[in-house]
Design a protein around this motif. Structure first.
Motif, mmCIF file in Angstrom:
data_model
loop_
_atom_site.group_PDB
_atom_site.id
_atom_site.type_symbol
_atom_site.label_atom_id
_atom_site.label_comp_id
_atom_site.label_asym_id
_atom_site.label_seq_id
_atom_site.Cartn_x
_atom_site.Cartn_y
_atom_site.Cartn_z
ATOM 1 N N VAL A 124 67.401 32.866 34.967
ATOM 2 C CA VAL A 124 66.069 32.438 35.363
ATOM 3 C C VAL A 124 65.943 32.469 36.881
ATOM 4 O O VAL A 124 66.916 32.307 37.613
ATOM 5 C CB VAL A 124 65.739 31.032 34.832
ATOM 6 C CG1 VAL A 124 65.799 30.989 33.326
ATOM 7 C CG2 VAL A 124 66.651 29.990 35.448
ATOM 8 N N ARG A 125 64.727 32.690 37.335
ATOM 9 C CA ARG A 125 64.432 32.668 38.759
ATOM 10 C C ARG A 125 64.003 31.256 39.135
ATOM 11 O O ARG A 125 63.055 30.723 38.565
ATOM 12 C CB ARG A 125 63.314 33.670 39.061
ATOM 13 C CG ARG A 125 62.962 33.821 40.528
ATOM 14 C CD ARG A 125 64.090 34.390 41.359
ATOM 15 N NE ARG A 125 64.553 35.687 40.907
ATOM 16 C CZ ARG A 125 65.473 36.403 41.547
ATOM 17 N NH1 ARG A 125 66.024 35.927 42.648
ATOM 18 N NH2 ARG A 125 65.864 37.569 41.084
ATOM 19 N N PRO A 126 64.720 30.577 40.059
ATOM 20 C CA PRO A 126 64.393 29.192 40.384
ATOM 21 C C PRO A 126 62.926 29.007 40.751
ATOM 22 O O PRO A 126 62.330 29.835 41.438
ATOM 23 C CB PRO A 126 65.309 28.887 41.572
ATOM 24 C CG PRO A 126 66.476 29.806 41.386
ATOM 25 C CD PRO A 126 65.888 31.066 40.804
ATOM 26 N N LEU A 127 62.363 27.896 40.299
ATOM 27 C CA LEU A 127 60.936 27.658 40.453
ATOM 28 C C LEU A 127 60.513 27.633 41.914
ATOM 29 O O LEU A 127 59.423 28.093 42.260
ATOM 30 C CB LEU A 127 60.550 26.351 39.761
ATOM 31 C CG LEU A 127 59.055 26.023 39.700
ATOM 32 C CD1 LEU A 127 58.260 27.166 39.097
ATOM 33 C CD2 LEU A 127 58.837 24.754 38.897
ATOM 34 N N GLU A 128 61.363 27.118 42.794
ATOM 35 C CA GLU A 128 60.992 27.044 44.204
ATOM 36 C C GLU A 128 60.765 28.420 44.811
ATOM 37 O O GLU A 128 60.038 28.550 45.795
ATOM 38 C CB GLU A 128 62.062 26.291 44.995
ATOM 39 C CG GLU A 128 62.051 24.787 44.727
ATOM 40 C CD GLU A 128 63.080 24.049 45.563
ATOM 41 O OE1 GLU A 128 64.107 24.667 45.906
ATOM 42 O OE2 GLU A 128 62.851 22.868 45.866
ATOM 43 N N SER A 177 66.670 23.512 43.013
ATOM 44 C CA SER A 177 66.198 24.843 42.647
ATOM 45 C C SER A 177 65.936 24.961 41.156
ATOM 46 O O SER A 177 65.485 25.991 40.690
ATOM 47 C CB SER A 177 67.222 25.909 43.066
ATOM 48 O OG SER A 177 67.319 25.962 44.462
ATOM 49 N N LYS A 178 66.323 23.921 40.419
ATOM 50 C CA LYS A 178 66.032 23.916 38.994
ATOM 51 C C LYS A 178 64.712 23.209 38.785
ATOM 52 O O LYS A 178 64.367 22.308 39.538
ATOM 53 C CB LYS A 178 67.150 23.219 38.221
ATOM 54 C CG LYS A 178 68.508 23.904 38.351
ATOM 55 C CD LYS A 178 69.554 23.303 37.438
ATOM 56 C CE LYS A 178 69.911 21.898 37.814
ATOM 57 N NZ LYS A 178 71.062 21.387 37.024
ATOM 58 N N PRO A 179 63.992 23.523 37.787
ATOM 59 C CA PRO A 179 64.208 24.566 36.774
ATOM 60 C C PRO A 179 63.688 25.917 37.264
ATOM 61 O O PRO A 179 63.448 26.104 38.461
ATOM 62 C CB PRO A 179 63.394 24.042 35.599
ATOM 63 C CG PRO A 179 62.246 23.336 36.267
ATOM 64 C CD PRO A 179 62.829 22.715 37.521
ATOM 65 N N GLY A 180 63.465 26.847 36.325
ATOM 66 C CA GLY A 180 62.970 28.162 36.711
ATOM 67 C C GLY A 180 62.419 28.906 35.514
ATOM 68 O O GLY A 180 62.480 28.435 34.382
ATOM 69 N N TYR A 181 61.853 30.075 35.772
ATOM 70 C CA TYR A 181 61.248 30.892 34.726
ATOM 71 C C TYR A 181 62.050 32.171 34.493
ATOM 72 O O TYR A 181 62.631 32.742 35.423
ATOM 73 C CB TYR A 181 59.812 31.268 35.092
ATOM 74 C CG TYR A 181 58.833 30.138 34.886
ATOM 75 C CD1 TYR A 181 58.597 29.629 33.616
ATOM 76 C CD2 TYR A 181 58.167 29.564 35.961
ATOM 77 C CE1 TYR A 181 57.713 28.587 33.417
ATOM 78 C CE2 TYR A 181 57.272 28.519 35.771
ATOM 79 C CZ TYR A 181 57.045 28.031 34.486
ATOM 80 O OH TYR A 181 56.177 26.993 34.288
ATOM 81 N N ALA A 182 62.070 32.601 33.248
ATOM 82 C CA ALA A 182 62.691 33.875 32.905
ATOM 83 C C ALA A 182 61.765 35.012 33.305
ATOM 84 O O ALA A 182 60.541 34.877 33.288
ATOM 85 C CB ALA A 182 62.976 33.934 31.406
ATOM 86 N N LYS A 183 62.359 36.136 33.657
ATOM 87 C CA LYS A 183 61.562 37.288 34.069
ATOM 88 C C LYS A 183 61.123 38.098 32.852
ATOM 89 O O LYS A 183 61.921 38.337 31.952
ATOM 90 C CB LYS A 183 62.356 38.155 35.041
ATOM 91 C CG LYS A 183 62.481 37.535 36.421
ATOM 92 C CD LYS A 183 63.438 38.281 37.299
ATOM 93 C CE LYS A 183 64.871 38.028 36.877
ATOM 94 N NZ LYS A 183 65.845 38.577 37.823
ATOM 95 N N PRO A 184 59.871 38.516 32.830
ATOM 96 C CA PRO A 184 59.364 39.237 31.657
ATOM 97 C C PRO A 184 59.646 40.728 31.724
ATOM 98 O O PRO A 184 59.924 41.284 32.793
ATOM 99 C CB PRO A 184 57.850 38.988 31.759
ATOM 100 C CG PRO A 184 57.606 38.948 33.241
ATOM 101 C CD PRO A 184 58.817 38.282 33.829
#
Length: 619
Positions: free
Chosen positions: A470-474, A530-537
């Motif tokens: 996942v790419r960190p939300l920040e 840096s947590k959480p984050g989103y997965a790249k589509p």
């Protein structure tokens, strides 16, 4: 998010359904075979060979419910609600439902063709069979509404209308025990538009089924709201939490469903949430979206495609599931039958995730299911059993393999993956400018120092797997930590605190990460904060949509307009996904340089948009 908040239901009888359908189908359906249908809709014989994993996966994708027809019919009472509301085929298409013409009986196909001929000759659609509610039930009965799977009173899946086993006296009637279940294809399939194209009566279509694509503009919220008992989906609705002083999380100013209200008022609030609008004209439960997290938060996310699943990981917008089989298992055992949350392991899962808030969700859910006569009075809390057909895992609550201690048939999960892994994305749209596509590809691939957009730093070529973290939300929403409110400390469990940002241009951007995120499996492993984050589509089949980001919050009238807006620096450095062409400096000023396309960058953005619309896994 509503920031201010942070300081037995009787069945209405559908009289005459059987009589109306019998009258319709006597004239429409001409199949009279009485052979026995196999579970995949084919005619069973003693010599039926074993099917390949891909073939089995195709059947699972379209028709497997793992028993959820009992939830959708006996708890949600969806078919009763659709019948009682008089939903016509035109209404169904307007909801974004799709009809597989290859499942229709010859008679129903002829009736549909006749209606279309009438319309072409000038007859109003409302004066044809497309405006008859009984025809909707006929389409459901024939298994032609993609993702809506009919079962008879004995619990056996009905044959397709096109199957030799289908009989001309068959009707769908929930009053005598017929049920409907939901399969993957409801959200992840559409048609080729060959009979009734998108736009004829809304976003739904009629044609040959196309698997893996997004059922674009499917109005999941309105479909759920049409059920007689939408409170049966309570853990996935937006709640007002007693444990947090009536706090509620979601888009806009919706007050949340309150436990102190009557069942009638809670039902009305559920429907308001599922179909209502924010002050800005956005849906609380957006179209083309589905909420798979049982956290009582209004955080439905954009439905992803389900083709070339071998290239996409992790799963869920939050990346909480490393493996596709685990994600699919969560959908089957929780999202399509939330009564599993009332088992001992289900309650432990909610408590693991949200402590007292999780306990409140379980308690309130049991209360409304008893009040709406889903759970009989004589059934004690420790004896509640879910509808889903699954095996106990014995795993700890929250385990990705079985978060609520349940696992559906492993061979079918593996077959489903085999099928979706090999599904190709749709071909590139016709009419794209090849010169612009080539230039856009350069911009996508080249670093900013060379005049490109450097999209390749995060995203991959169309035939390559995305990075499986996942790419960190920040990084995706820069103001995230500026005004962060901690609602529950979960540091003792080794997972991200339940926390909500109140900062920036779009503080709703983190809604789907508030409770369930990739920290449940140890990702991301970067520094705290840096947590959480989103997965790249997967950036494929983008021309089929016009809303972008996981919440569909950036869009336009067309795919090109939506992508151009997404890439336009005018959105600013504090907006979600602030990666533009041309780029912006840290202070928000336009960066000058030898950008491809020259000028103000609009020509380059147009080329980059053209390239993104062209991406496909097909040769």
């Amino acid at each position: 998010m509503n920031s201010q908040s942070l300081k037995s239901s009787p069945y209405p009888l559908v009289s005459g359904v059987s009589v109306l359908l019998a009258a319709l189908l006597t004239g429409c359906n001409n199949s009279s075979s009485t052979s026995v249908a196999a579970s995949d809709g084919t005619t069973a014989t003693p010599e039926t060979p074993a099917v390949s994993p891909v073939a089995l996966g195709k059947t699972v994708f379209s028709y497997e419910t793992f028993g959820n027809e009992r939830f959708w019919t006996d708890a949600m009472r969806l078919p009763q609600g659709l019948a009682g509301a008089g939903v016509t085929p035109l209404d169904a298409l307007n909801l974004g439902l799709n009809v597989n013409v290859e499942a229709l009986s010859p008679g129903t196909a002829t009736a549909l063709a006749g209606a279309l001929d009438q319309i072409k000759a000038g007859t109003s659609p409302s004066d044809t069979v497309l405006a008859k509610p009984e025809v909707t039930l006929a389409l459901i009965n024939e298994g032609a509404v993609i993702g809506v799977v009919p079962f008879d009173a004995a619990g056996k899946r009905k044959p397709l209308g096109s199957d030799p086993a289908f009989t001309n006296d068959s009707v769908f009637n929930p009053l005598v025990g017929d049920r409907i279940g939901v399969s993957c294809s409801l959200c992840h399939a559409a048609t080729d538009n060959s009979i009734v194209p998108v736009g004829f009566a809304g976003p739904g279509s009629v044609g040959k089924q196309v698997d893996g694509v997004i059922a674009e503009k499917l109005d999941v919220g309105a479909i759920f709201a049409a059920a007689e008992n939408p409170l049966a989906y309570l853990p996935f609705l937006q709640l007002s939490y007693d444990a947090l002083g009536d706090a509620t999380l979601g888009r806009g100013s919706f007050a949340g469903i309150k436990s102190s209200d009557s069942i009638a008022d809670q039902t009305a609030a559920a429907r308001e949430y599922l179909t209502g609008m924010t002050a800005e004209g956005l849906r609380h439960y957006p179209i083309s979206s589905f909420d798979a997290t049982p956290d009582g938060i209004g955080n439905a996310t954009y439905i992803p495609p389900f083709f070339r699943t071998d290239l996409a990981a992790p799963w869920g917008s939050s990346g909480a599931f490393e493996k596709l089989d685990d994600f699919n298992n969560l959908v089957y055992t929780v999202a399509l039958d939330p009564t599993s949350l009332l088992t001992k392991d289900g309650r432990a899962f909610l408590n693991f995730l949200a402590g007292p808030v999780g306990d409140e969700i379980a308690e309130r859910y049991e209360t409304v299911l008893r009040a709406t006569h889903v759970i009989p009075d004589a059934t004690t809390s420790d004896a509640i059993k879910p509808f889903v057909t699954a095996n106990a895992t014995g795993l700890a609550a929250g385990s990705p393999t079985g978060p609520v201690g349940l696992r559906v048939d492993e061979s079918k999960l593996q077959a489903l993956r085999a099928y979706t892994d090999q599904l190709q994305s749709p071909a590139a749209s016709a009419g794209l400018n090849p010169e612009k596509v080539a230039l856009g590809e350069q911009i996508f691939m080249m670093p900013r120092t060379a005049g490109g957009a450097n999209c390749i730093a995060c995203h991959t070529a169309p035939d390559k797997a995305v990075e499986s973290f996942v790419r960190p939300l920040e990084q995706l929403y820069r103001p995230y930590s500026n005004n962060l409110l901690t609602l529950l400390d979960r540091s003792d469990k080794g997972i991200t605190n339940i926390q909500k940002t109140l900062a920036g241009a779009d503080p709703n951007y983190d809604l789907s990460l508030v409770v369930l995120d990739a920290s449940i499996r140890g990702e991301p492993v970067s520094a705290p904060g840096s947590k959480p984050g989103y997965a790249k589509p997967l950036l494929l089949d983008l021309n089929a949509k016009d809303d972008f980001l996981h919440d569909g919050s950036v869009g336009g009238a067309t795919a090109a307009a939506g992508l151009n807006k997404l890439l336009d620096p005018a959105r600013g450095t504090e907006s979600p996904h602030p990666f533009y062409f041309p780029g912006l400096s840290a202070t928000g000023e336009l960066q000058l340089g030898p950008y491809l396309g020259n000028g103000d960058g609009s020509a380059g953005r147009e080329a980059l948009t053209e390239y993104l619309r062209s991406r496909t896994t097909q040769p």
